[in-house]
Write an enzyme that holds these catalytic residues in place. Structure first.
Site, PDB file in Angstrom:
ATOM      1  N   GLU A  17      25.502  10.704 -22.756  1.00 51.71           N
ATOM      2  CA  GLU A  17      24.821  10.070 -23.893  1.00 51.71           C
ATOM      3  C   GLU A  17      23.940   8.906 -23.427  1.00 51.71           C
ATOM      4  O   GLU A  17      22.843   8.703 -23.952  1.00 51.71           O
ATOM      5  CB  GLU A  17      25.852   9.610 -24.941  1.00 51.71           C
ATOM      6  CG  GLU A  17      26.388  10.799 -25.723  1.00 51.71           C
ATOM      7  CD  GLU A  17      27.738  10.574 -26.390  1.00 51.71           C
ATOM      8  OE1 GLU A  17      28.136   9.406 -26.587  1.00 51.71           O
ATOM      9  OE2 GLU A  17      28.413  11.574 -26.705  1.00 51.71           O
ATOM     10  N   TYR A  20      34.296   4.643 -28.145  1.00 57.68           N
ATOM     11  CA  TYR A  20      35.245   5.560 -27.478  1.00 57.68           C
ATOM     12  C   TYR A  20      36.681   5.035 -27.408  1.00 57.68           C
ATOM     13  O   TYR A  20      37.626   5.791 -27.674  1.00 57.68           O
ATOM     14  CB  TYR A  20      34.707   5.990 -26.107  1.00 57.68           C
ATOM     15  CG  TYR A  20      33.683   7.102 -26.276  1.00 57.68           C
ATOM     16  CD1 TYR A  20      34.064   8.438 -26.240  1.00 57.68           C
ATOM     17  CD2 TYR A  20      32.356   6.802 -26.558  1.00 57.68           C
ATOM     18  CE1 TYR A  20      33.139   9.457 -26.450  1.00 57.68           C
ATOM     19  CE2 TYR A  20      31.418   7.808 -26.770  1.00 57.68           C
ATOM     20  CZ  TYR A  20      31.817   9.133 -26.715  1.00 57.68           C
ATOM     21  OH  TYR A  20      30.914  10.140 -26.941  1.00 57.68           O
TER      22      TYR A  20
END
Ligand code: HEM
Length: 400
Positions: A137, A95
């Site tokens: 997730e 990320y």
């Protein structure tokens, strides 16, 4: 928690992002792959070339910006994307790479208009959005690892059978190479295959629906050969031509939220176009295994009988139930004697005859097919929540 000022800046820059969104994300991808070429092992190279992935990401970022102070609104969309991310082994450490390159791209495209204040606000907003994804997730990785026979990331499977279903479609039966059992899955889910192709620098990932009901000691995927337009089909055609019984494939655990709701009792219709039959076949087999008393309509559309797969099998399955009907729709017939209920495209008068208004419809097929069928079902007055579908490729424009 973002400050009021940050929220205000982010929301006020949404129109600019809407204007430049796609340019920003295209620039972002270019930068990111220059700085981190290893990420090309995760992304679909064809989607990159076609530009579909940049659009999908742009839409999501803009949507998130609009709702930055009420991110729960985008949670359903996040969950859908998170299934794909999990199947592709996207991890929290990825990320910051996306964030850093996205901000740099905003700066590059907007130039002086992107003040330090704006960039700082978007940096904070991105972190907030990324945390929502990472949390969702994380939960999915945990669930996958806790399942009996489950795993996270990829696992080696051996091809135990390879069966030609039609001129275009071939099935691959897969068992864990280590002999372990496989986890159960929901009818309609897909697995992701990560493939190394000789002489290609980066790996390829493709999602394939599981084409049989859960409960077997193998997975089955049914793959269409793509002849029409290069570079489509680079993975599918490799599977057809070069992957044989005894070979190994790295695959993800099953994922995806286009699944049969087995609690419902209303009439149900499966409307498939071409290889879109695969998730619907898994759903239909599940109802057959359950001896379902639902009224079931299975409509199988195909270009012609040579490329139609599972036609006879679907009819055999239907015979096992009291209330299941099967209709074949062929764009064109090659042989006069071929059994077929409608020639040409699915149209309003045909669907009106075979699908009642209280039916729950599951659709899967190429995008133009799906658009046409959804439009007809809308015309027929079916409620929106009765029309459920799965597009192939990135879900473009699904977050408003
Ligand atoms: C797919 C958004 C972070 C890798 C997607 C899709 C969207 C999206 C909308 C398309 C979903 C679909 O196909 O149905 C986002 C957002 C992110 C984010 C908003 C950040 C907040 C990441 C990260 C990575 C990543 C950190 C890894 C570096 C991928 C890949 C795909 C994908 C590989 C599949 C698309 C393809 O193969 O072309 N993402 N994503 N994403 N994402 Fe993300």
């Amino acid at each position: 928690m973002l400050s009021e000022k940050t929220v205000k800046i982010v929301k006020s820059t949404v129109p600019v992002l809407e204007e430049y969104g796609t340019t920003i994300t295209s620039t972002f991808y270019k930068r990111m792959f220059q700085n981190h070429p290893e990420l090309l092992n995760y992304f679909n190279h064809v989607n990159q070339r076609r530009g579909t992935q940049p659009t999908a990401l742009a839409n999501t970022v803009i949507a998130a910006g609009k709702h930055i102070d009420e991110l729960e609104i985008i949670l359903p969309a996040v969950k859908q994307i998170a299934h794909k991310h999990r199947a592709l082994s996207i991890r929290p450490e990825h990320y910051p790479i996306v964030g850093e390159n996205l901000l740099a791209a905003i700066k590059e495209v907007l130039g002086e208009a992107a003040t330090d204040e704006i960039l700082q606000a978007w940096a904070e907003a991105y972190e907030e959005i990324a945390n929502v994804f990472i949390q969702v997730e994380g939960e999915m990785y945990r669930e996958a690892s806790l399942q009996k026979g489950g795993w996270t990331d990829l696992k080696a499977f051996t091809v135990i059978d390879k069966i030609k279903e039609s001129e275009a479609i071939t099935s691959f039966y897969l068992k864990p190479t280590d002999g372990a059992s496989i986890p159960t899955y929901l009818p309609g889910q897909y697995i992701t295959v990560r493939l190394s192709i000789p002489d290609e620098k980066f790996k390829h990932n493709r999602h394939y629906s599981l084409s049989c009901a859960p409960g077997n000691d193998y997975f089955r995927i049914s793959v269409k050969r793509e002849n029409e337009c290069e570079p489509l089909g680079v993975v599918s055609n490799y599977l057809h031509d070069h992957v044989h019984v005894g070979d190994q494939l790295d695959i993800s655990a099953p994922a995806g939220d286009f699944v049969l709701n087995t609690e419902e009792t209303e009439p149900v219709a499966f409307i498939s176009g071409g290889v879109g039959i695969t998730p619907l076949l898994s759903m239909f087999e599940t109802l057959v295994k359950d001896n379902s008393e639902r009224e079931i309509t299975f409509i199988q559309a195909a270009k012609n009988e040579n490329v139609q797969a599972f036609g006879d099998y679907v009819k055999e399955l239907a015979k096992k139930l009291n209330k299941a009907k099967v209709y074949t729709v062929l764009e064109q017939k090659n042989l006069e004697e071929t059994d077929c209920d409608h020639i040409g495209y699915i149209d309003l008068s045909f669907l009106q005859k075979v699908v009642s208004k209280n039916t729950i419809c599951y659709l899967c097929g190429p995008v133009p097919f799906m658009k046409a069928v959804v439009q007809i079902l809308n015309q027929m007055g079916l409620p929106e929540h009765h029309i459920r579908y799965e597009f192939f490729g990135p879900k473009v424009d699904f977050i408003q």
